[in-house]
Scaffold this motif. Structure first.
Motif, PDB file in Angstrom:
ATOM      1  N   UNK A 270       5.005   5.550  -5.026  1.00  0.00           N
ATOM      2  CA  UNK A 270       5.509   5.360  -6.632  1.00  0.00           C
ATOM      3  C   UNK A 270       4.447   6.498  -6.801  1.00  0.00           C
ATOM      4  N   UNK A 271       3.515   7.008  -6.877  1.00  0.00           N
ATOM      5  CA  UNK A 271       2.672   7.073  -6.788  1.00  0.00           C
ATOM      6  C   UNK A 271       2.996   9.027  -6.795  1.00  0.00           C
ATOM      7  N   UNK A 272       3.137   9.181  -5.586  1.00  0.00           N
ATOM      8  CA  UNK A 272       3.962  10.872  -5.372  1.00  0.00           C
ATOM      9  C   UNK A 272       5.137  11.193  -5.965  1.00  0.00           C
ATOM     10  N   UNK A 273       6.207  10.374  -6.107  1.00  0.00           N
ATOM     11  CA  UNK A 273       7.046  10.948  -6.826  1.00  0.00           C
ATOM     12  C   UNK A 273       7.025  10.674  -8.218  1.00  0.00           C
ATOM     13  N   UNK A 274       5.700   9.987  -9.073  1.00  0.00           N
ATOM     14  CA  UNK A 274       5.857  10.463 -10.493  1.00  0.00           C
ATOM     15  C   UNK A 274       4.812  11.366 -10.390  1.00  0.00           C
ATOM     16  N   UNK A 275       4.004  11.603  -9.442  1.00  0.00           N
ATOM     17  CA  UNK A 275       3.291  13.291  -9.690  1.00  0.00           C
ATOM     18  C   UNK A 275       4.279  14.152  -9.759  1.00  0.00           C
ATOM     19  N   UNK A 276       5.482  14.067  -8.691  1.00  0.00           N
ATOM     20  CA  UNK A 276       6.248  15.216  -8.515  1.00  0.00           C
ATOM     21  C   UNK A 276       7.998  15.638 -10.234  1.00  0.00           C
ATOM     22  N   UNK A 277       7.653  14.010 -10.434  1.00  0.00           N
ATOM     23  CA  UNK A 277       8.223  14.434 -11.672  1.00  0.00           C
ATOM     24  C   UNK A 277       7.673  14.778 -12.480  1.00  0.00           C
ATOM     25  N   UNK A 278       6.415  14.525 -13.096  1.00  0.00           N
ATOM     26  CA  UNK A 278       5.527  15.474 -14.412  1.00  0.00           C
ATOM     27  C   UNK A 278       5.573  17.016 -13.469  1.00  0.00           C
ATOM     28  N   UNK A 279       5.504  16.779 -12.553  1.00  0.00           N
ATOM     29  CA  UNK A 279       5.666  18.483 -12.074  1.00  0.00           C
ATOM     30  C   UNK A 279       6.805  19.103 -12.349  1.00  0.00           C
ATOM     31  N   UNK A 280       8.115  18.993 -12.100  1.00  0.00           N
ATOM     32  CA  UNK A 280       8.865  19.295 -12.431  1.00  0.00           C
ATOM     33  C   UNK A 280       9.204  19.460 -14.006  1.00  0.00           C
ATOM     34  N   UNK A 281       8.980  18.559 -14.491  1.00  0.00           N
ATOM     35  CA  UNK A 281       9.005  18.024 -16.112  1.00  0.00           C
ATOM     36  C   UNK A 281       8.031  19.390 -16.473  1.00  0.00           C
ATOM     37  N   UNK A 282       7.052  19.434 -16.350  1.00  0.00           N
ATOM     38  CA  UNK A 282       5.622  19.954 -17.264  1.00  0.00           C
ATOM     39  C   UNK A 282       6.447  21.952 -17.376  1.00  0.00           C
ATOM     40  N   UNK A 283       7.027  21.811 -16.073  1.00  0.00           N
ATOM     41  CA  UNK A 283       7.502  23.696 -16.417  1.00  0.00           C
ATOM     42  C   UNK A 283       8.836  23.690 -16.716  1.00  0.00           C
ATOM     43  N   UNK A 284       9.660  22.894 -17.618  1.00  0.00           N
ATOM     44  CA  UNK A 284      10.565  22.878 -17.771  1.00  0.00           C
ATOM     45  C   UNK A 284      11.204  23.764 -19.542  1.00  0.00           C
ATOM     46  N   UNK A 285       9.781  23.452 -19.995  1.00  0.00           N
ATOM     47  CA  UNK A 285       9.438  24.761 -22.053  1.00  0.00           C
ATOM     48  C   UNK A 285       8.346  26.255 -21.597  1.00  0.00           C
ATOM     49  N   UNK A 286       9.010  26.866 -20.030  1.00  0.00           N
ATOM     50  CA  UNK A 286       8.504  27.902 -20.604  1.00  0.00           C
ATOM     51  C   UNK A 286       8.958  29.121 -20.833  1.00  0.00           C
ATOM     52  N   UNK A 287       8.167  30.294 -21.867  1.00  0.00           N
ATOM     53  CA  UNK A 287       9.351  30.860 -22.365  1.00  0.00           C
ATOM     54  C   UNK A 287       9.312  30.966 -24.054  1.00  0.00           C
ATOM     55  N   UNK A 288       9.538  31.768 -24.276  1.00  0.00           N
ATOM     56  CA  UNK A 288       9.876  31.937 -25.769  1.00  0.00           C
ATOM     57  C   UNK A 288      11.386  31.611 -26.218  1.00  0.00           C
TER      58      UNK A 288
ATOM     59  N   UNK B 149       0.911  -0.922   0.143  1.00  0.00           N
ATOM     60  CA  UNK B 149      -0.293  -0.165   0.006  1.00  0.00           C
ATOM     61  C   UNK B 149       0.803   1.093  -0.003  1.00  0.00           C
ATOM     62  N   UNK B 150       2.005   1.216   0.528  1.00  0.00           N
ATOM     63  CA  UNK B 150       2.529   2.719   1.022  1.00  0.00           C
ATOM     64  C   UNK B 150       3.296   2.513  -0.410  1.00  0.00           C
ATOM     65  N   UNK B 151       3.885   1.295  -0.626  1.00  0.00           N
ATOM     66  CA  UNK B 151       5.578   1.415  -2.280  1.00  0.00           C
ATOM     67  C   UNK B 151       4.056   1.761  -3.143  1.00  0.00           C
ATOM     68  N   UNK B 152       2.704   1.134  -3.480  1.00  0.00           N
ATOM     69  CA  UNK B 152       2.057   2.166  -4.793  1.00  0.00           C
ATOM     70  C   UNK B 152       1.909   4.156  -4.030  1.00  0.00           C
ATOM     71  N   UNK B 153       1.799   4.553  -3.129  1.00  0.00           N
ATOM     72  CA  UNK B 153       2.049   5.683  -3.145  1.00  0.00           C
ATOM     73  C   UNK B 153       2.494   6.018  -3.003  1.00  0.00           C
TER      74      UNK B 153
END
Length: 74
Positions: A7-25, A1-5
């Motif tokens: 992994x989910x938190x790590x995936x969410x953090x990773x996607x948030x960090x990668x999503x901000x990589x392409x800001x600006x012109x 149970x804790x392992x899935x949670x």
């Protein structure tokens, strides 16, 4: 149970960090934004309509270039 949670938190953090990589012109996109068509006042007809709207709403004599008072209900 804790392992899935965990992994989910790590995936969410990773996607948030990668999503901000392409800001600006990017440097190669600036030439497109410098064209005359991309300016806010490129169309003369739109400027005329905006001036008419501002004149009607604010009861001024110069459109958006001058300040004035009034309710525009005349």
């Amino acid at each position: 149970m804790f392992k899935k949670a965990r992994i989910t938190v790590v995936i969410m953090l990773f996607t948030q960090l990668v999503g901000c990589a392409n800001l600006g012109v990017q440097s190669w996109e600036r030439d497109l934004l410098a064209k005359k068509e991309m300016t806010l006042d490129a169309e003369g007809i739109d400027l005329g309509l905006d001036d008419h709207i501002y004149f009607s709403k604010e009861a001024t004599s110069g459109g958006r270039a001058f300040a004035g008072e009034g309710c525009g209900c005349n």
